[in-house]
Scaffold this motif. Sequence first.
Motif, PDB file in Angstrom:
ATOM      1  N   ASP A 201       0.837  -1.207   0.000  1.00 20.56           N
ATOM      2  CA  ASP A 201       0.000   0.000   0.000  1.00 20.56           C
ATOM      3  C   ASP A 201       0.870   1.256   0.000  1.00 20.56           C
ATOM      4  OD1 ASP A 201      -2.317  -1.484   0.041  1.00 20.56           O
ATOM      5  OD2 ASP A 201      -2.574  -1.367   2.214  1.00 20.56           O
ATOM      6  N   LEU A 202       1.951   1.213   0.779  1.00 23.62           N
ATOM      7  CA  LEU A 202       2.855   2.360   0.844  1.00 23.62           C
ATOM      8  C   LEU A 202       3.567   2.569  -0.495  1.00 23.62           C
ATOM      9  CD1 LEU A 202       4.527   1.922   4.362  1.00 23.62           C
ATOM     10  CD2 LEU A 202       2.503   3.268   3.755  1.00 23.62           C
ATOM     11  N   ILE A 203       3.993   1.474  -1.098  1.00 21.90           N
ATOM     12  CA  ILE A 203       4.665   1.558  -2.399  1.00 21.90           C
ATOM     13  C   ILE A 203       3.716   2.137  -3.443  1.00 21.90           C
ATOM     14  CG2 ILE A 203       5.688   0.210  -4.281  1.00 21.90           C
ATOM     15  CD1 ILE A 203       6.689  -1.741  -2.073  1.00 21.90           C
ATOM     16  N   ARG A 204       2.483   1.672  -3.440  1.00 26.86           N
ATOM     17  CA  ARG A 204       1.488   2.164  -4.404  1.00 26.86           C
ATOM     18  C   ARG A 204       1.236   3.656  -4.205  1.00 26.86           C
ATOM     19  NH1 ARG A 204      -2.237  -0.861  -2.858  1.00 26.86           N
ATOM     20  NH2 ARG A 204      -1.525  -2.678  -4.018  1.00 26.86           N
ATOM     21  N   TYR A 205       1.114   4.078  -2.957  1.00 26.33           N
ATOM     22  CA  TYR A 205       0.880   5.492  -2.658  1.00 26.33           C
ATOM     23  C   TYR A 205       2.060   6.338  -3.134  1.00 26.33           C
ATOM     24  CZ  TYR A 205       0.144   9.797   0.013  1.00 26.33           C
ATOM     25  OH  TYR A 205      -0.024  11.122   0.357  1.00 26.33           O
ATOM     26  N   ALA A 206       3.266   5.874  -2.843  1.00 29.85           N
ATOM     27  CA  ALA A 206       4.469   6.616  -3.235  1.00 29.85           C
ATOM     28  C   ALA A 206       4.560   6.748  -4.752  1.00 29.85           C
ATOM     29  CB  ALA A 206       5.710   5.927  -2.684  1.00 29.85           C
ATOM     30  N   LEU A 207       4.236   5.693  -5.458  1.00 25.46           N
ATOM     31  CA  LEU A 207       4.258   5.732  -6.923  1.00 25.46           C
ATOM     32  C   LEU A 207       3.180   6.664  -7.464  1.00 25.46           C
ATOM     33  CD1 LEU A 207       4.815   1.930  -7.702  1.00 25.46           C
ATOM     34  CD2 LEU A 207       6.404   3.783  -8.204  1.00 25.46           C
ATOM     35  N   ASP A 208       1.987   6.573  -6.906  1.00 27.73           N
ATOM     36  CA  ASP A 208       0.866   7.419  -7.370  1.00 27.73           C
ATOM     37  C   ASP A 208       1.158   8.895  -7.159  1.00 27.73           C
ATOM     38  OD1 ASP A 208      -0.537   5.189  -8.124  1.00 27.73           O
ATOM     39  OD2 ASP A 208      -1.842   5.142  -6.360  1.00 27.73           O
ATOM     40  N   ASN A 209       1.910   9.212  -6.085  1.00 22.56           N
ATOM     41  CA  ASN A 209       2.197  10.611  -5.763  1.00 22.56           C
ATOM     42  C   ASN A 209       3.600  11.040  -6.191  1.00 22.56           C
ATOM     43  OD1 ASN A 209      -0.157  11.805  -3.953  1.00 22.56           O
ATOM     44  ND2 ASN A 209       0.081   9.641  -3.408  1.00 22.56           N
ATOM     45  N   LYS A 210       4.242  10.170  -7.005  1.00 21.29           N
ATOM     46  CA  LYS A 210       5.564  10.477  -7.572  1.00 21.29           C
ATOM     47  C   LYS A 210       6.602  10.807  -6.487  1.00 21.29           C
ATOM     48  CE  LYS A 210       3.570  12.091 -11.913  1.00 21.29           C
ATOM     49  NZ  LYS A 210       3.439  13.195 -12.885  1.00 21.29           N
ATOM     50  N   LEU A 211       6.553  10.046  -5.394  1.00 23.56           N
ATOM     51  CA  LEU A 211       7.500  10.229  -4.300  1.00 23.56           C
ATOM     52  C   LEU A 211       8.701   9.310  -4.458  1.00 23.56           C
ATOM     53  CD1 LEU A 211       4.981  10.517  -1.323  1.00 23.56           C
ATOM     54  CD2 LEU A 211       6.212  12.373  -2.468  1.00 23.56           C
TER      55      LEU A 211
END
Length: 212
Positions: A201-211
């Motif tokens: 979930d954290l990886i997906r969030y980071a990718l979605d927000n270009k972090l």
Amino acid sequence: MNDGIKILIADDHSTIRTGLKHILSHAFSNVTFGEAITGSETLKKISGGDWDLVILDINMPGKDGLEVLTEIKENDYSVRVLILSMYTEDQFSVRCIKAGAFGYLSKTADDKQIVEAVQTILNGRKYISPDVAQLLSIELVQGHEGQPHEYLSDRELQTFLKIAVGKSVTKVADELNLSVSTVNTYRFRVFKKMNAKSNADLIRYALDNKLI
């Protein structure tokens, strides 16, 4: 004012360091440069040198730029820092300014913006671009709702970003010089604040927000 300027460039990409030296050596006379590749090396050179400016990346091996900023403040080093990051202003600029940075630029900035930022900071003033000024004004508005990662503490954010690129808790603990149990505590807080159930979930969030 431009005589004897000492600038430390802290970035793990040689092309960035070379490019900055090229830009700034043409804009300022009698400037000397130092270079650092890791956060720990950056702090070592700051403690052992008299720098007029540090140009600092956020993503660095080991200690990241946010941790370097924190340690600069904790150790009361009298050095001015310009953050130059791949992250856009809306992602990290407010956090960095609050942590003590004198300015924030995205790596998409052109040569003129970089020179202007460096000149402003060398003159003893903070460099606040129009985009960052707007973000700071929004931050002052009561009730402003930011993205979940904006509510993480610096340590929680560091933990989140390292987990998001696939690092184990043991590796994160080693890089942040913390115990595994402490990192697990930060990890738990990150999960709670970001409503995540797994590292995925954290990886997906980071990718979605270009972090990452």
